[in-house]
Design an enzyme around this catalytic site. Structure first.
Site, short mmCIF file in Angstrom:
data_model
loop_
_atom_site.label_atom_id
_atom_site.label_comp_id
_atom_site.label_asym_id
_atom_site.label_seq_id
_atom_site.Cartn_x
_atom_site.Cartn_y
_atom_site.Cartn_z
N GLU A 120 55.52 -3.01 53.20
CA GLU A 120 55.84 -3.40 51.89
C GLU A 120 55.98 -2.27 50.88
O GLU A 120 54.84 -1.64 50.54
CB GLU A 120 54.94 -4.71 51.27
N CYS A 122 54.55 -3.77 42.64
CA CYS A 122 55.86 -3.53 43.46
C CYS A 122 56.74 -4.70 42.96
O CYS A 122 57.75 -4.36 43.17
CB CYS A 122 55.42 -3.72 44.80
#
Length: 501
Positions: A263, A300
């Site tokens: 990720e 993120c």
């Protein structure tokens, strides 16, 4: 009394040192010395995990659920010490770490409930048809089985929820896979203390010693040794595109390639549509500023690019005013702060700078940039993530501009539509495009804050993540560590207990 780290690795149930060491760099408080990871320690941990797999993969779902619950209990028993050292190392406020600890233990308990329900096994049965013509059909049973030892990389920005006993570890252990964690050097004391909690749970529940190992790692060589070890069967990673791509390439280049579930972050575009802009420009601008600067922008899912409908002067003014009121915030590491300052300077070279983001030592102030559709499409660098509280507003002339921007974005973790009822037609046109771009689509919200739930998807097309079919948050995350096995004509005595029922 404050927790004082001993600075060692956990390998197959034993604490171990190594010849080399590194010094932590906390935001405040005393630095501590930690043993450095080595290829020899990686080999020992991987072998211990493989030895444990024979027994751990055969444990019952009830026993694994009890293990996950025991880890959660052991973390809570160390709550105050974890908050203290975590705050010292990262500069994150105590309230943030307390909430993250709750999320971490909540993930462990969620996966305990999930495996007890058994739906994740995806059990299927086609009974034998011995009289079928022209050929009989055999008895076929299928279910998901664990793949083997898993490597997990701790994340810099989530010392608990995406690190030692975070979502990757919780889901892998739930699946029946031993885990080898590479601790992040930004918070080694926190990693060590959480590792003590996992070890306590291993002892309390009688799990194999090699079910969990943790290696401190301050060099790229430790991570490379881990992902290339032949006994590691898959990797979970949360971090930068550059670092993740390097590890992904190593996994692909192995003699037997393995899946790398990385990720890697994104700019998480927000589309402010015309009716919403006319109705609530100031409120949306303030909401965006709050989301953009939450945790010093070190998420993120930070909404780094905002696509603004025509006539957005009030929005820009309100966003600028809100961001100018944000005080400097401590960033996770000196290196991250320096990279933020450099990224802001590079962004300013291609866009109009409304607020200059400055990194002063480890502290950062917000940055605000502006460009138009043509400028954004002509400069691909403007679509690159700057990790920190930097926002870029892209002004548009009409719906065609916004459609062109939606089509131009690379893979994202999230995409957001700020809309009112009158914007439905344009939103409907954008939705099929955004579905191909992002793993999660929001309406009238902000992407920071990822709910841990069955339906959550935290992943997306590359470069947001390396596997568009996976998620690192939510119960579907367990599928990364499983593979389907079909059992044909097995007698009842040989069937796995989960299939015999």
């Amino acid at each position: 009394m404050s927790y004082v780290p001993h600075g060692m690795h956990l390998i197959g149930g034993d604490w171990a040192g190594s010849g080399a060491s590194f010094l932590s760099a906390p935001a405040r408080g005393a630095a501590h010395r930690f043993a450095s990871g080595t290829a020899r320690l990686v080999d020992k941990a991987a072998r211990a995990a493989e030895a444990a797999f024979a027994d751990y993969s055969q444990t019952s779902r009830a026993d694994r659920a009890a293990f996950l619950e025991a880890i959660a209990d052991a973390i809570e028993a160390r709550a105050e010490a974890i908050t203290e050292i975590g705050s010292q190392e990262t500069g994150l406020p105590a309230a943030r770490l307390q909430g993250e600890r709750g999320r971490t233990t909540g993930q462990l308990r969620l996966f305990a409930r999930h495996i007890l329900a058994g739906d994740y096994l995806d059990r299927r049965h086609d009974p034998a048809l011995p009289d079928r013509q022209p050929l009989p059909r055999p008895d076929l049973r299928m279910m998901q089985r664990p793949i083997g030892p898993v490597a997990v990389f701790g994340a810099s920005n989530f010392p608990l929820a995406f690190s030692t006993a975070g979502g990757d570890t919780a889901s892998a252990l739930a699946a029946g896979c031993p885990v080898v964690v590479k601790g992040h050097p930004a918070h080694p004391g926190t990693s060590e203390l959480v590792t003590e909690a996992v070890l306590a749970a291993i002892h309390a529940t009688g799990m194999p010693a090699g079910t969990f190992s943790m290696i401190h790692g301050d060099t790229h060589e430790t991570g490379a040794a881990l992902v290339t070890h032949p006994l590691i069967r898959a990797v979970g990673f949360t971090g930068s595109l550059r670092g993740g791509k390097a590890l992904f390439d190593l996994c692909a280049a192995r003699a037997e390639p393995i899946p790398f579930f990385g990720e890697l972050g994104s700019v998480n575009p927000v589309f402010v549509l015309p009716a919403a802009l006319a109705a609530r420009a100031t409120a949306m601008a303030q909401g965006w500023a709050a989301s953009l600067t939450m945790g010093a922008g070190q998420f993120c899912t930070n909404p780094g690019v905002l696509v603004l409908s025509e006539g957005g002067d009030d929005f820009i003014a309100a966003a600028r005013a809100a961001l100018e009121q944000v005080a400097p915030q401590v960033m996770l590491t000196d290196g991250i702060a320096a990279a933020y300052g450099s990224g802001a300077d590079q962004m300013a070279a291609g866009a109009q700078c409304l607020i200059t983001g400055v990194a002063e030592g480890r502290n950062a102030r917000p940055a605000l940039m502006q460009t138009d559709t043509a400028g954004f499409l002509a400069n691909p660098a403007l679509a690159h993530e700057v990790f920190g509280p930097l926002g870029l507003i892209v002004t548009t002339r009409d719906a065609a501009d916004r459609a062109a921007l939606a089509a131009a974005f690379e893979g994202q973790l999230t995409a957001t539509l700020q809309m009112d009822e009158a914007d439905t037609a344009e939103a409907r046109a954008l939705l099929p495009v955004l579905e191909r771009k992002a793993g999660r689509i929001l309406v009238n919200g902000w992407p920071t804050g990822v709910e841990v739930a069955d339906a959550m998807v935290h992943g997306g097309p590359y470069p947001a993540s390396t596997n568009f079919g996976a998620t690192s948050v939510g119960t579907l995350a367990i599928r990364r560590w499983l593979r389907p096995v079909c059992y044909q004509n097995l007698p009842a005595a040989l069937l796995p207990p989960d299939l015999a029922a």
